[in-house]
Motif scaffolding. Structure first.
Motif, PDB file in Angstrom:
ATOM      1  N   PHE A   1      -4.629   2.212  -2.532  1.00  0.00           N
ATOM      2  CA  PHE A   1      -3.868   1.839  -3.711  1.00  0.00           C
ATOM      3  C   PHE A   1      -2.643   1.035  -3.277  1.00  0.00           C
ATOM      4  N   TYR A   2      -2.253   0.091  -4.087  1.00  0.00           N
ATOM      5  CA  TYR A   2      -1.062  -0.700  -3.805  1.00  0.00           C
ATOM      6  C   TYR A   2      -0.429  -1.114  -5.129  1.00  0.00           C
TER       7      TYR A   2
ATOM      8  N   GLY B   1      -3.106  -1.962  -8.027  1.00  0.00           N
ATOM      9  CA  GLY B   1      -4.473  -2.323  -7.690  1.00  0.00           C
ATOM     10  C   GLY B   1      -5.072  -1.356  -6.689  1.00  0.00           C
ATOM     11  N   LYS B   2      -6.361  -1.529  -6.440  1.00  0.00           N
ATOM     12  CA  LYS B   2      -7.088  -0.669  -5.499  1.00  0.00           C
ATOM     13  C   LYS B   2      -8.100  -1.520  -4.732  1.00  0.00           C
ATOM     14  N   ILE B   3      -8.133  -1.309  -3.429  1.00  0.00           N
ATOM     15  CA  ILE B   3      -9.136  -1.956  -2.589  1.00  0.00           C
ATOM     16  C   ILE B   3      -9.978  -0.863  -1.942  1.00  0.00           C
ATOM     17  N   VAL B   4     -11.280  -0.926  -2.126  1.00  0.00           N
ATOM     18  CA  VAL B   4     -12.207   0.039  -1.543  1.00  0.00           C
ATOM     19  C   VAL B   4     -12.964  -0.646  -0.419  1.00  0.00           C
TER      20      VAL B   4
ATOM     21  N   SER C   1       0.846  -1.189   0.000  1.00  0.00           N
ATOM     22  CA  SER C   1       0.000   0.000   0.000  1.00  0.00           C
ATOM     23  C   SER C   1       0.883   1.240   0.000  1.00  0.00           C
ATOM     24  N   PHE C   2       0.637   2.141  -0.972  1.00  0.00           N
ATOM     25  CA  PHE C   2       1.489   3.330  -1.027  1.00  0.00           C
ATOM     26  C   PHE C   2       0.727   4.596  -0.654  1.00  0.00           C
ATOM     27  N   PHE C   3       1.490   5.505  -0.052  1.00  0.00           N
ATOM     28  CA  PHE C   3       1.054   6.785   0.501  1.00  0.00           C
ATOM     29  C   PHE C   3       0.286   6.589   1.817  1.00  0.00           C
TER      30      PHE C   3
END
Length: 716
Positions: A700-701, A711-714, A672-674
């Motif tokens: 975001f990762y 990718g993105k996990i919501v 996971s970034f930021f």
């Protein structure tokens, strides 16, 4: 002759004059300082009751002498009238710079309708459909009682200015037999490879028209047409053919598909008889391996004889471009007092974040120019040096961790001219950073050049052989601002950084009333103090404002007007529309409802897959098979979507498994970034990692092995 020629000076002659490129941004000047610069009489008069072309006057100064609306009363601005040109359609973006003459506004829509609108009431005086093929319409030219525009089917159209009746048409890019309008040896230069582009410009019986298509291998050309008949008076080729100056700067036959298109409108100096045109990047745009040489006239400002089409001089801002640093900002002409002497200059600059301020007559640098060594890559055939002007950049020239330009992790990163090959490398200013195709303003009141800019990274690689080319890393942030540059010293006087990129059609209007007007992608039009950029007034227009505001006068009343219709760059989800607004002091029309603003991150826009469908599992190194609702069976190290699924939607409290399939050949991971929410570490084939998401949000990762895979996990 040295193709970099007489336009540059030696490093020794400029020693001590070139500011460090990484210097801190200038602090805001005091109000008295902002008005202390003597501004001589300008060869290009400011606009008054009329605003007759894109850029206002032939010098593209975007400055008006009108001052009834000023810093003291601008808060009383209200809507004078508002119309929807295309019935409220949100199907297309709108990029046209509205112009005004004798109380009538003229503009064209992407849907290929040309309008004349009463500037006092908003009533449509006439509407003419000119083509069925949509294209970005960026501005109408007026002259000899005619209104000139381009169409999506590569035709120039002249309409009666009073009635909208079509008086003549001229199809370009093909000859009378339907063959490409090129010399026989030119190769690909017409048809689907290229098209007409930019705002039309009229001067002294000629209409100037540019082209686009450098990403498809079109061969750029600038046209001058007889305004009365539409006949081509001359053509200037962006890539010189055999026997033409600069032909030897292209390896082999690469000039035939070399790009170098001129898709932004030029400036004209009637006194010198010159038209100043900017030409874009070469083709292929990120792969220089086949096109050795400086590649003239790509990335050049060319001063062309306005009547004959002959080159007088040129300046190349980027040699052998592999970064998409095309010079696509309309050049601005200004007259300055420097050390007591009047200088006629052209201000040229764009994505590099630097202004190149040149003498209009001969192209010599006003503040010196140093050819500096830059990073090299033999396969890319990079130029050993690049030009750096005296003064300072108006934006940073490499990513910074404390700004929106902080790079997505695990990518290689570099500065302005960092070389790349098979690994996507983040650079700044990027292809959408710096001052892309914003329309700046030169104020006769302050003597400053005002320019909108974007803070946007790019990540390019050589695109042959299936290698990675991500353009803009997924998940990165976008932002931008406005800078006031003193062209006498080429230094920043003040800047206002904000939440939005202001470099994609976000033109700036300056006025004698001490105001700057500029629109934003979230639909807001602002009025700023020209001394320090402080906001004095704002208005919600209902769609992204990515065009140039204008001001005009009818019956002694000053109006401000703007077309709000979005753009699409750099925000793909920017609100679109067809809103034409006019404002006056005491106007009674209310603002539009605020649209959903575009995301400030480069979003993953694939449809969400539910946790139940994906069994709360992300499979690394694989793309999602939509037909089977399952991960694919082939490992990928180059795709941006090699997370299966790329977009996962789960409920709070869900545990997600990240797995690297046993039949993958490479290690993978998900970091996971930021937000720094999770880090799987490197997972060898057959290994997995689990994480429970307890906090709602958007995460975001990316993969530390193949960082473009994002990718993105919501979590809800």
């Amino acid at each position: 002759m040295d193709r970099r020629s007489f336009l540059t000076t030696t490093a020794a002659s400029t020693a001590g004059t070139v500011a460090l490129l990484n210097s801190a941004p200038a602090q805001a000047a005091s109000a008295s300082d902002a008005l202390a610069r003597p501004v001589p009489a300008q060869a290009h008069a400011a606009t008054g009751k009329d605003f007759p072309k894109a850029g206002g006057n032939l010098g593209n100064q975007n400055h008006s002498a009108l001052k009834r609306i000023d810093a003291a009363n601008v808060r009383k601005l209200g809507g004078a009238w508002h119309i929807n040109l295309e019935g409220g359609s949100t199907a297309s973006h709108q990029q046209c710079a509205v112009i005004a003459q004798n109380g009538v506004l003229y503009l064209a829509t992407t849907q290929q309708n040309v309008f004349a609108v009463d500037g006092r009431t908003g009533a449509v005086k006439w509407k003419t459909k000119v083509s069925g093929d949509t294209t970005n319409m960026r501005g109408i030219a007026l002259g000899q009682g005619l209104a000139f525009t381009i169409t999506g089917d590569n035709t120039v159209v002249a309409l009666d200015q009073k009635t909208g009746a079509i008086r003549w048409t001229r199809e370009l890019l093909v000859d009378d037999q339907g063959d490409p309008d090129c010399d026989p040896a030119s190769g690909q230069c017409g048809g689907s490879k290229g098209g007409l582009a930019g705002a039309a410009v009229y001067w002294d019986g000629l209409v100037y028209i540019g082209t686009q298509g450098s990403t498809a291998g079109a061969r750029g050309r600038a046209y001058a047409l007889d305004a009365a008949t539409g006949e081509v008076a001359w053509t200037f080729w962006g890539t010189p053919g055999p026997g033409q100056f600069g032909h030897d700067t292209w390896e082999g036959d690469t000039w035939k598909t070399g790009g170098a298109v001129c898709w932004i409108h030029p400036a004209v100096d009637p006194e010198l008889g010159l038209v100043y045109w900017t030409f874009g990047n070469p083709y292929p745009r990120t792969d220089g391996s086949t096109r050795g040489g400086d590649n003239l006239f790509a990335n050049c400002l060319v001063a062309i004889d306005a009547k004959t089409g002959k080159r007088r001089w040129h300046f190349q801002s980027v040699h052998h471009d592999i970064w998409d640093y095309d010079g696509v900002m309309s050049p601005v002409l200004a007259d300055l007092l420097i050390k007591g002497k009047k200088k006629r200059v052209v201000v040229y600059g764009s994505k590099t974040g630097m202004y190149y301020i040149l003498d209009r007559a001969d192209g010599k640098p006003i503040h010196g120019m140093e050819e500096r060594p830059v990073p090299q890559h033999a396969g890319q055939k990079t130029s050993p040096t690049q030009p750096f002007p005296g003064g300072e950049p108006f934006v940073d020239t490499e990513p910074r961790l404390d700004k929106a330009t902080r790079p997505v992790p695990f990518y290689p990163t570099g500065g302005l001219f960092e070389a790349h090959w098979d690994r996507a490398t983040i650079i700044f200013p990027g292809a959408g950073g710096g001052a892309d195709w914003s329309f700046p303003s030169f104020s006769h009141r302050t003597g400053l050049v005002y320019v909108g800019y974007g803070l946007i990274n790019s990540a390019y690689s050589n695109t042959h052989g299936g290698r990675v080319n991500t353009a803009r890393p997924l998940g990165e942030y976008f932002a931008g601002g406005l800078a006031a540059v003193d062209p006498r010293t080429n230094t920043v006087v003040w800047r206002q950084e904000g939440d939005w990129s202001l470099a994609h059609g976000n033109g700036i209007l300056s006025t004698a009333g001490g105001l700057l007007f500029q629109g934003r992608p979230d639909g807001v039009l602002t009025a700023l103090d020209d001394r320090d950029g402080s906001e004095l007034w704002s208005w919600q227009c209902g769609a992204g404002v990515n065009t140039s505001p204008l001001t005009y006068e009818v019956d002694g009343e000053q109006y401000i007007a703007v077309l709000a219709g979005g753009n699409g760059l750099p925000y793909p989800d920017i609100p679109k529309g067809d809103h034409l607004w006019a404002f006056k002091i005491g106007g009674k029309v209310k603002p539009a409802a605020a649209p959903v603003p575009p995301s400030k991150r480069n979003q993953i826009r694939t449809a969400a897959v539910s946790g139940d469908t994906a069994h709360n599992t992300v499979t690394l190194g694989r793309t999602w098979d939509n037909a089977k609702n399952a991960p694919g069976t082939t490992e990928s190290l180059v795709s941006q979507n090699a997370m299966a699924p790329q977009h996962l939607a789960i409920a709070k409290g869900t545990t997600v498994t990240f797995t690297n399939p046993a039949d993958n050949k490479s290690a993978h991971g998900a970091v996971s970034f930021f937000e720094a929410e999770f880090d799987t570490g490197l997972l060898m084939p057959g290994q997995s990692y689990t994480y429970t998401f307890n906090t709602p949000g958007e995460y975001f990762y990316n993969d530390p092995v193949a960082p473009q895979s994002t990718g993105k996990i919501v979590v809800t």
